[in-house]
Design a protein around this motif. Structure first.
Motif, PDB file in Angstrom:
ATOM      1  N   THR A  65       0.832  -1.205   0.000  1.00  0.00           N
ATOM      2  CA  THR A  65       0.000   0.000   0.000  1.00  0.00           C
ATOM      3  C   THR A  65       0.867   1.256   0.000  1.00  0.00           C
ATOM      4  N   CYS A  66       1.902   1.279   0.814  1.00  0.00           N
ATOM      5  CA  CYS A  66       2.823   2.419   0.817  1.00  0.00           C
ATOM      6  C   CYS A  66       3.470   2.598  -0.551  1.00  0.00           C
ATOM      7  N   GLN A  67       3.794   1.490  -1.192  1.00  0.00           N
ATOM      8  CA  GLN A  67       4.431   1.543  -2.501  1.00  0.00           C
ATOM      9  C   GLN A  67       3.496   2.168  -3.542  1.00  0.00           C
ATOM     10  N   GLU A  72       0.747   4.022  -2.974  1.00  0.00           N
ATOM     11  CA  GLU A  72       0.410   5.388  -2.603  1.00  0.00           C
ATOM     12  C   GLU A  72       1.555   6.350  -2.911  1.00  0.00           C
ATOM     13  N   ALA A  73       2.797   5.893  -2.748  1.00  0.00           N
ATOM     14  CA  ALA A  73       3.953   6.758  -3.010  1.00  0.00           C
ATOM     15  C   ALA A  73       4.010   7.185  -4.466  1.00  0.00           C
ATOM     16  N   GLN A  95      11.096   6.018  -6.967  1.00  0.00           N
ATOM     17  CA  GLN A  95      10.662   4.928  -6.102  1.00  0.00           C
ATOM     18  C   GLN A  95      11.511   3.676  -6.303  1.00  0.00           C
ATOM     19  N   TRP A 129       6.023  13.922   1.472  1.00  0.00           N
ATOM     20  CA  TRP A 129       5.047  12.895   1.813  1.00  0.00           C
ATOM     21  C   TRP A 129       5.343  11.611   1.047  1.00  0.00           C
ATOM     22  N   SER A 167       8.213   9.939   2.658  1.00  0.00           N
ATOM     23  CA  SER A 167       7.778   9.343   3.924  1.00  0.00           C
ATOM     24  C   SER A 167       7.082   8.003   3.682  1.00  0.00           C
ATOM     25  N   LEU A 168       6.266   7.944   2.638  1.00  0.00           N
ATOM     26  CA  LEU A 168       5.621   6.677   2.285  1.00  0.00           C
ATOM     27  C   LEU A 168       6.658   5.641   1.864  1.00  0.00           C
ATOM     28  N   GLY A 182       8.207   4.228   4.902  1.00  0.00           N
ATOM     29  CA  GLY A 182       7.324   3.220   5.470  1.00  0.00           C
ATOM     30  C   GLY A 182       7.404   1.921   4.703  1.00  0.00           C
ATOM     31  N   TYR A 183       7.473   2.021   3.379  1.00  0.00           N
ATOM     32  CA  TYR A 183       7.610   0.826   2.543  1.00  0.00           C
ATOM     33  C   TYR A 183       8.882   0.055   2.896  1.00  0.00           C
TER      34      TYR A 183
END
Length: 344
Positions: free
Chosen positions: A101-103, A105-106, A115, A177, A180-181, A184-185
């Motif tokens: 999800t973090c991936q 959303e980023a 990324q 942001w 930051s995602l 988290g990933y």
């Protein structure tokens, strides 16, 4: 005279296996990466609507992989019952869903090349989790490589060639942001892979057994999340109105599942070091293809950052390979471990 022919036959067989493994991993994961970016960053339809339901992608991916792994277990007549306690499969599922999800959303806030290169920095969280969970000890050279990779990623992220990094908004706050995602990933992904390694070593576990129960838990959790967020019907409505998006999602789930088996085959046949070298090359290929396909400009600072990252990773793989060939006698192939695709 028959012996040289036999040796040549073995070498030729090994060569074709290598071609099969490399082409399978490169094709499936590069297509996977391009489809990720297309679904999350390219608008659909005449009204230019963006697909915003990243958890729906997680659900589709996991549902497909779970069904295929169950079929593989039944076809091979392997154990279908859980080997480890179910809550341990669920723990992997939770962190895996958060990772994916973090991936996704980023990608709303940073470009795919940023990324993909940032994923190379996963060495640091893996080392941290390995120390905490597995009580592993790392050498100074490992920390040096991790530092160089992080430095290269930082240069790549901090010196973009363009200002528009998001298809939704512009501005540096979105980049922060997005980063930051990605952090988290990296953290969740490092825990997931380390805990998977712990399960494989602690239990006599078949690879498809872990894949099946982990993805089955992920299906339940992601479906529940879609219901609670109220996104399930919205996602279904979106794909029903945009059939090209439905086709992209179906293809994404297919290549994600196919990559699972190519990765397992490669590790089983050639070992983890060869697999690591292939994955490094795949990341570079994904960046180059994304830059060409979606017209991402690269600044000269980003080119330097890329050289630092991939140069460090290739140097590490080469050094480890040389040490293994010099100090160790020939070993049987390593047992396969479950590896998920970048961005799953």
């Amino acid at each position: 005279m028959a012996e040289p022919e036999t040796v040549d036959g073995v070498k030729e067989n090994k060569l074709w296996k290598g071609v099969f493994a490399v082409s399978g991993i490169m094709s499936t994961l590069v297509i996977y990466g391009v489809l990720q970016e297309k679904i999350m960053r390219v608008p659909y339809g005449l009204n230019k609507e963006f697909f915003k339901y990243s958890l729906f992608l997680v659900f589709c991916n996991r549902l497909t992989t779970s069904a295929v792994s169950a079929g593989a277990l039944l076809a091979s007549k392997k154990v279908l019952d859980p080997v480890a306690p179910v809550y341990k499969y669920c723990l992997i599922s939770v962190t895996n869903i958060l990772t994916t999800t973090c991936q996704y959303e980023a990608l709303k806030y940073v470009s795919f090349p940023v990324q993909t290169l940032a994923k190379c920095a996963k060495m640091i969280p893996v080392m941290v989790w390995g120390t905490l969970i597995m009580q592993k000890k790392y050498k100074g050279f490992d920390y040096l490589v991790a530092f160089l990779v992080t430095l290269g990623c930082s240069v790549f992220i901090l010196f973009p060639a363009g200002d528009d990094v998001s298809p939704y908004n512009k501005g540096r706050e979105n980049t922060v942001w997005g980063v930051s995602l990605m952090a988290g990933y990296l953290g969740f992904d490092g825990f997931t892979s380390t805990f998977q390694d712990k399960l494989f070593k602690g239990y006599n576990m078949e690879i498809h057994n872990q894949i099946f129960y982990t993805t089955l838990c992920s299906c339940v959790l992601s479906f529940t999340g879609l219901i609670l967020q109220g996104h399930l019907l919205l996602a279904v409505d979106f794909v029903s109105r945009h059939r090209d998006c439905l086709l992209d999602i179906a293809l994404l789930s297919t290549v994600a599942t196919a990559s699972q088996f190519f990765i397992s085959y490669t590790i089983r046949t050639f070992g983890a070091l060869t697999f690591a070298a292939i994955m490094t090359t795949r990341q570079l290929a994904s960046i180059m293809l994304s830059c060409v396909w979606f017209s991402h400009p690269l600044s000269w600072e980003q080119c330097i950052g890329s050289v630092i990252v991939f140069g460090s990773l290739y140097a590490k793989n080469l050094l480890n390979n040389n040490k293994k060939s010099e100090k160790q006698p020939p070993q049987p192939p390593e047992l396969p471990q479950y590896e998920k695709p970048e961005g799953s």
